[in-house]
Design an enzyme around this catalytic site. Structure first.
Site, PDB file in Angstrom:
ATOM      1  N   HIS A 143       0.482   9.514  -5.442  1.00  0.00           N
ATOM      2  CA  HIS A 143      -0.695   9.934  -5.641  1.00  0.00           C
ATOM      3  C   HIS A 143      -1.439  10.097  -4.213  1.00  0.00           C
ATOM      4  O   HIS A 143      -2.434   9.268  -4.078  1.00  0.00           O
ATOM      5  CB  HIS A 143      -1.479   9.153  -6.638  1.00  0.00           C
ATOM      6  CG  HIS A 143      -0.947   8.755  -7.843  1.00  0.00           C
ATOM      7  ND1 HIS A 143      -1.112   9.813  -8.909  1.00  0.00           N
ATOM      8  CD2 HIS A 143      -0.032   7.931  -8.252  1.00  0.00           C
ATOM      9  CE1 HIS A 143      -0.645   9.745 -10.129  1.00  0.00           C
ATOM     10  NE2 HIS A 143       0.250   8.391  -9.803  1.00  0.00           N
ATOM     11  N   TYR A 192       3.408  -0.954  -6.135  1.00  0.00           N
ATOM     12  CA  TYR A 192       2.002  -0.754  -5.416  1.00  0.00           C
ATOM     13  C   TYR A 192       2.004  -1.604  -4.232  1.00  0.00           C
ATOM     14  O   TYR A 192       1.334  -1.344  -3.128  1.00  0.00           O
ATOM     15  CB  TYR A 192       0.995  -1.175  -6.390  1.00  0.00           C
ATOM     16  CG  TYR A 192       0.619  -0.083  -7.524  1.00  0.00           C
ATOM     17  CD1 TYR A 192       1.614   0.992  -7.750  1.00  0.00           C
ATOM     18  CD2 TYR A 192      -0.545   0.055  -7.917  1.00  0.00           C
ATOM     19  CE1 TYR A 192       1.328   1.948  -8.611  1.00  0.00           C
ATOM     20  CE2 TYR A 192      -0.797   0.839  -9.040  1.00  0.00           C
ATOM     21  CZ  TYR A 192       0.086   1.904  -9.375  1.00  0.00           C
ATOM     22  OH  TYR A 192      -0.121   2.844 -10.144  1.00  0.00           O
TER      23      TYR A 192
END
Length: 368
Positions: A74, A344
């Site tokens: 992303h 992440y």
């Protein structure tokens, strides 16, 4: 066990009995050894065949060209900010302060799928939203949500297999179709996801896109009632679909351009719709969607009124770890939820090191 033996209340400690120190030394050594092994295991120093956040992030990086300083997934997005206002029904779901505070400030990010920070909006099938809500007692709730309604695969290992299948073959520069076909054959949910990608409508804006938590969480209210939930940001803006011709003609940056124009007329809003699990629903498997007939509560409204580039805005410095949750919210035992959190963190640490060392890819305009 205490080294002192206490008598009845108020009488204070008695002198300890004399024991050989060897058992205690052995116990301490054992504990330290277990802790050391745990750290080594988590760091990937032992168990080389074990799936770690490092290996997973390395695999994500291998699926495309390197873009130092950017998110590994992303990568293209914009920063947004606004506020959240809970509904009157929200406190019945969870004791989280964001559900009782009148207005909670929000900072977030809207993005598209993929690892290219210059990717084309008109070819990106997946869109995402990430938000950070900080209540007045200092607690944070970070969400990372996607436009797809369920995950393509059921486990972290399957997710890793799927990611590896997307690594380009050096001979062709493209992923090997046989490897992806093997993933589709092995996991029926991957086939269902592929069908969703082919048939779901392409909306004309981030503002009229629905974003789903996909993973399950647990809510606990002030009365101690616990329930498994999933949630979605459901747009208040009317859904406008784009056909193939409209997408072909759209600018590669049309999502940010459209949002900037839309914000000139006022905030964009989504309802927070919380779905509650029924007996038998898959809680720890995000590849299994819940029926639309499940009990749903509108828990509040998200309003965004400002947009900035991710270079200028604060969202670029934040890790939107979905397991950062306030009191009254807890992550489920979904293994993909845990994997997302770990990857992440790994991605965030890598790009922060790149920024600290000055190893950051410059925007294309600046590089020309």
């Amino acid at each position: 066990m205490s080294l002192f033996r206490y008598t009845r209340a108020g009488q204070g400690p008695q002198s300890p009995r004399t024991h050989s120190p060897l058992p205690w030394i052995a116990l301490i050594a054992l504990i330290l050894g277990v802790v050391a092994l745990a750290f080594a295991w988590l760091a990937g120093w032992i168990g080389r065949d074990r799936l770690t956040a490092q290996r997973f992030t390395d695999t994500i990086e291998a699926t495309g060209p390197a873009h130092p300083g950017f998110r590994r997934a992303h990568s293209k997005g914009v920063c947004v900010s606004g506020w959240f206002e809970p509904s009157a029904q929200a406190p019945t779901l969870s004791s989280a302060r964001v559900f009782s505070q009148a207005r909670v400030p929000v900072m977030g990010r809207l993005s598209i799928g993929g690892g290219d920070p210059y990717g084309a909006d008109n070819t990106a099938r997946v869109r995402s939203i990430a938000v950070q809500m900080v209540s007045d007692d200092g607690q944070e709730w970070r969400m990372a949500m996607n436009s797809f309604p369920f995950f393509a695969v059921p486990t972290a290992e399957a997710f890793y297999e799927q990611t590896r299948a997307q690594i380009p073959d050096p001979a062709t520069g493209k992923p090997d179709p046989q490897k992806m076909a093997a993933v589709l054959a092995k996991y029926p949910s991957a086939q269902a996801f592929q069908q969703w990608a082919k048939s779901a409508p392409w909306t004309s804006s981030w503002a009229n896109t629905t974003f789903n938590s996909v993973n399950s969480f647990w809510f606990t209210n002030a009365q101690g009632q616990k329930r498994a939930v999933r949630w979605r940001w459901q747009p208040q803006a009317p859904v406008v679909e784009m056909d193939a011709d409209a997408r072909k003609q759209a600018d590669v940056d049309f999502l940010s351009q459209e949002l900037q124009q839309r914000l000139t007329s006022g905030p964009v809003r989504w309802n927070l719709v919380v779905s509650q699990a029924a007996p038998g629903d898959a809680i720890d498997d995000p590849s299994v969607p819940w029926p639309e007939s499940r009990d749903q509560v509108v828990a509040g409204v998200l309003s965004l009124d400002r947009m900035q580039s991710q270079e200028e805005g604060a969202c670029g410095q934040l890790n939107f770890d979905p397991l950062i949750v306030p009191s009254g919210v807890r992550g489920s035992d979904d293994p993909i939820l845990a994997a997302r959190s770990a990857v992440y963190s790994q991605s965030f640490n890598r790009r922060e090191r790149e920024r600290a060392s000055g190893n950051v890819e410059q925007p294309k305009e600046a590089a020309q």
